[in-house]
Design a protein around this motif. Structure first.
Motif, PDB file in Angstrom:
ATOM      1  N   GLU A 157      -6.712   4.188   5.483  1.00 28.50           N
ATOM      2  CA  GLU A 157      -7.180   3.073   6.243  1.00 28.50           C
ATOM      3  C   GLU A 157      -7.135   3.218   7.855  1.00 28.50           C
ATOM      4  OE1 GLU A 157      -5.308  -0.336   4.750  1.00 28.50           O
ATOM      5  OE2 GLU A 157      -5.931  -0.240   2.599  1.00 28.50           O
ATOM      6  N   ARG A 158      -6.039   3.576   8.179  1.00 27.68           N
ATOM      7  CA  ARG A 158      -5.712   3.355   9.716  1.00 27.68           C
ATOM      8  C   ARG A 158      -5.772   4.814  10.282  1.00 27.68           C
ATOM      9  NH1 ARG A 158      -5.168  -1.825  11.971  1.00 27.68           N
ATOM     10  NH2 ARG A 158      -5.037  -3.162   9.668  1.00 27.68           N
TER      11      ARG A 158
ATOM     12  N   GLU B 193      -2.680   5.529   1.173  1.00 28.10           N
ATOM     13  CA  GLU B 193      -3.670   4.545   1.160  1.00 28.10           C
ATOM     14  C   GLU B 193      -3.790   4.212   2.707  1.00 28.10           C
ATOM     15  OE1 GLU B 193      -3.689   2.331  -3.125  1.00 28.10           O
ATOM     16  OE2 GLU B 193      -2.377   1.889  -1.705  1.00 28.10           O
ATOM     17  N   LEU B 194      -2.594   3.783   3.375  1.00 33.99           N
ATOM     18  CA  LEU B 194      -2.550   3.480   4.862  1.00 33.99           C
ATOM     19  C   LEU B 194      -3.300   4.412   5.684  1.00 33.99           C
ATOM     20  CD1 LEU B 194      -1.684   0.842   6.538  1.00 33.99           C
ATOM     21  CD2 LEU B 194       0.531   2.236   6.935  1.00 33.99           C
TER      22      LEU B 194
ATOM     23  N   GLY C  92      -1.548  -3.807   9.922  1.00 33.98           N
ATOM     24  CA  GLY C  92      -0.954  -2.293   9.768  1.00 33.98           C
ATOM     25  C   GLY C  92       0.609  -2.331   9.987  1.00 33.98           C
TER      26      GLY C  92
ATOM     27  N   VAL D 108       0.641  -1.226  -0.016  1.00 32.78           N
ATOM     28  CA  VAL D 108      -0.044  -0.085   0.021  1.00 32.78           C
ATOM     29  C   VAL D 108       0.960   1.122   0.089  1.00 32.78           C
ATOM     30  CG1 VAL D 108      -1.851  -1.065   1.288  1.00 32.78           C
ATOM     31  CG2 VAL D 108      -0.087   0.170   2.378  1.00 32.78           C
TER      32      VAL D 108
END
Length: 321
Positions: free
Chosen positions: A176-177, A172-173, A233, A168
């Motif tokens: 997501e996180r 993008e991370l 993650g 990723v």
């Protein structure tokens, strides 16, 4: 015509950047990038020392010099020194005048180790340093890939991550996180991988708050930071692409590294291939990376991908802490 030396200020950054770009066209500089790098030094928690000079002749900047302490391998008695002269002003005493001023400054500060360097295809610059007591410490290679000739076919279907990992981008991370969790995972992997990168001095730990500020860097590219992450993650490996200040068709590689527990599983190859695809999608024509001559695994990987070495940068050292 007499050379006039004076301490440089913010108003001189455009002229200093022009001198740096003329003296080292492989790595051009802009005024904005120079200003950012100076701010980074002046605001760093270690408070590294910085001293900058401009050499003028007839009111025009013909050379620049700097002495500073390196936050990434900090020691209070270790300094980096550089002298750069415009090609048309070489051989006219500008470099000698700047070097003399730096030597006096370093002596007054009690420097015990000074790092400098020059390219192997500039024997005069290397001799200039040798006459001042510098000797070779390490070699580094710029490696350049022409994306127009790169063929990913040999790795299609064969270069893959171990089960449980995926690629990723940092952007993008973050989506997501969340921003803080993503950046802390990125930092943890970066800090561990960086410890094993060959360098000319001991690595200083990278503080999270300082690391987090790289998002403000003019060359930072969130979609160019590619991470191999697991289901939680955690980042197992990373590679970084940065824009170039003077060439929109060029991207520069930052750190490519893998955490110790995940090494020798092909993560570096997968991430580098992913980075090349990002570069292709952005329309880049070339990618530059830099590796120490002792970093044999990374040099071999880059060679497999088609990167070709440029003249070596020879890091020189005077004294030792």
């Amino acid at each position: 015509m007499t050379v006039h030396l004076r301490e440089a200020g913010e108003a001189d950054y455009p002229a200093l950047a022009a001198v740096i770009s003329a003296a080292n066209p492989r790595h051009p500089m802009t005024a904005d990038l120079l200003a950012h790098e100076v701010r980074d030094l002046r605001t760093h928690p270690l408070r590294p020392h910085l001293f900058q000079l401009v050499a003028e002749r007839g009111g025009q900047a013909v050379g620049q010099a700097a002495v500073y302490q390196i936050p990434g391998m900090f020691h209070p008695d270790r300094y980096w020194a550089e002298v750069m002269v415009r090609p048309e002003a070489e051989g006219q005493g500008v470099g000698r005048a700047l070097a003399g001023a730096l030597e006096a400054h370093l002596k007054a500060r009690g420097a015990r180790e000074v790092l400098a360097g020059a390219y192997e295809d500039r024997p005069g610059d290397l001799a200039f340093l040798a006459r001042r007591g510098f000797s070779e410490a390490m070699r580094f290679f710029d490696n350049v890939l022409d994306l127009g000739t790169f063929d990913p076919a040999p790795w299609t279907g064969t270069a893959r991550l171990p089960d449980g990992l995926r690629v990723v981008s940092l952007a993008e991370l973050v989506a997501e996180r969340g921003e803080d969790a993503a950046w802390r995972a990125y930092h943890a992997a970066f800090a561990e991988a960086r410890e094993d990168v060959p360098r000319t001095g001991e690595a200083t730990p990278t503080l999270y708050d300082v690391f987090r500020q790289r998002v403000e860097h003019p060359q930072f590219l969130a979609e160019g930071v590619l991470l191999a992450v697991d289901a939680t993650g955690e980042v197992a490996a990373l590679t970084e692409l940065y824009t170039d200040p003077a060439d929109p068709d060029r991207l520069n590689t930052g750190l490519t590294g893998t955490r110790r527990a995940f090494r020798r599983q092909g993560l570096g190859l997968v991430l580098k291939l992913a980075a090349l695809e990002v570069a292709r999608q952005r329309g880049a024509r070339s990618i530059w990376t830099n590796n120490a001559s002792t970093n044999v695994p990374m040099l071999a990987l880059n060679e497999r991908l088609g990167f070709r070495p440029q003249p070596a940068w020879i890091s020189m050292r005077w004294g030792r802490v």
